[in-house]
Write an enzyme that holds these catalytic residues in place. Structure first.
Site, mmCIF file in Angstrom:
data_model
loop_
_atom_site.group_PDB
_atom_site.id
_atom_site.type_symbol
_atom_site.label_atom_id
_atom_site.label_comp_id
_atom_site.label_asym_id
_atom_site.label_seq_id
_atom_site.Cartn_x
_atom_site.Cartn_y
_atom_site.Cartn_z
ATOM 1 C CG ASP A 151 -6.209 -2.706 2.788
ATOM 2 O OD1 ASP A 151 -5.231 -2.708 3.554
ATOM 3 O OD2 ASP A 151 -6.592 -1.684 2.177
ATOM 4 C CG ASP B 219 -5.522 2.631 0.597
ATOM 5 O OD1 ASP B 219 -6.452 1.878 0.284
ATOM 6 O OD2 ASP B 219 -4.529 2.257 1.254
ATOM 7 C CG HIS C 290 -4.089 -1.343 -2.094
ATOM 8 N ND1 HIS C 290 -5.178 -2.005 -2.622
ATOM 9 C CD2 HIS C 290 -4.568 -0.586 -1.067
ATOM 10 C CE1 HIS C 290 -6.265 -1.663 -1.952
ATOM 11 N NE2 HIS C 290 -5.919 -0.797 -1.009
ATOM 12 C CB SER D 170 -0.912 0.000 1.228
ATOM 13 O OG SER D 170 -1.671 1.190 1.280
ATOM 14 C CG MET E 122 -8.377 7.561 2.016
ATOM 15 S SD MET E 122 -7.585 7.557 3.645
ATOM 16 C CE MET E 122 -6.616 6.037 3.534
ATOM 17 C CG MET F 150 -11.383 3.831 1.302
ATOM 18 S SD MET F 150 -10.199 3.766 2.665
ATOM 19 C CE MET F 150 -8.676 3.578 1.742
ATOM 20 C CG HIS G 109 -9.610 0.759 -1.319
ATOM 21 N ND1 HIS G 109 -9.186 0.529 -0.023
ATOM 22 C CD2 HIS G 109 -10.962 0.878 -1.250
ATOM 23 C CE1 HIS G 109 -10.227 0.518 0.792
ATOM 24 N NE2 HIS G 109 -11.308 0.743 0.064
ATOM 25 C CG MET H 216 -12.111 -2.518 3.914
ATOM 26 S SD MET H 216 -10.452 -2.124 3.318
ATOM 27 C CE MET H 216 -9.800 -1.167 4.687
#
Length: 214
Positions: free
Chosen positions: A174, A34, A32, A7, A36, A67, A65, A136
């Site tokens: 994850d 993330d 990966h 990540s 957000m 979010m 991913h 998650m």
């Protein structure tokens, strides 16, 4: 063999390009990312300019991913950058099937994310067509959290459903993934393991990746 996804949120952003190349040499399989927005989760990570910079440096596939609220907003931009996989939270859209198809029609794999409180039953209607499910095992939004053991039952359930119905999806996990929890998740049926703090804080990245792959 299970695939390992570092990540990049846990990397050193002052030398992100170096960390990417070092992690590739260590034997990682995908990266990966993330994303957000400070709304769906109480934190902000990085956006399109950073993803584009990563895409120009990385030779491994990118797993995004989301979010975020309105997860369909930047699908075309991610596609243009060469992203291979995009996952979104079932709670973030009223039309998960439509968004799943939109991602797949652009040649990318589509994934659904299940928070610790989100039951597998919420995505039963998507299992036949979805490419992967991201479980998650921490509450989303922050790195370095402790592994939530209840997620293991979801992995087992999804693995059983996959075997019984010949579904083709992969199971990604994850949150709090280290040597011990990686072994637990693999045994339960996981295919993809995301690890941030544990990998990037290891003294020997190649050895850490190798141990997690088992």
């Amino acid at each position: 063999m299970v695939k390992i996804l570092p990540s990049l949120l846990a990397s050193d952003f002052t030398k992100l390009g170096q960390d990417i190349k070092k992690m590739e040499a260590a034997g990682a399989d995908l990266f990966h990312l993330d994303i957000m927005d400070g709304q769906f989760v109480p934190n902000i990570s990085y956006g399109l300019p950073v993803v584009e910079a990563i895409s120009e440096v990385a030779s491994l596939p990118l797993d995004v991913h989301l979010m975020t609220n309105d997860p369909g907003q930047f699908i075309d931009e991610f596609n243009r950058m060469g992203v291979s996989m995009i996952s979104f939270h079932i709670e973030a859209t009223n039309h998960p099937h439509r968004l799943m198809q939109y991602i797949q029609e652009r040649g990318m794999k589509a994934g659904i994310v299940l928070n610790p409180h989100t039951p597998v039953s919420s995505i039963h209607h998507l299992l036949q067509e979805i490419d992967y499910i991201l479980i998650m095992t921490v509450n989303p939004g922050f790195g370095g959290q402790k592994f939530i053991n209840d997620g293991v039952e979801k992995i087992k359930m999804l693995n059983t459903l996959r075997q019984e119905n010949s579904y083709g999806y992969e199971i990604e996990v994850d949150g709090g993934i280290n040597d011990e929890t990686a072994s637990i998740c693999k045994e339960a049926g996981a295919d993809l393991l995301v690890s941030g703090s544990h990998l990037f804080k290891s003294e020997d990245w190649k050895a850490a990746v190798s141990r997690m792959k088992g």
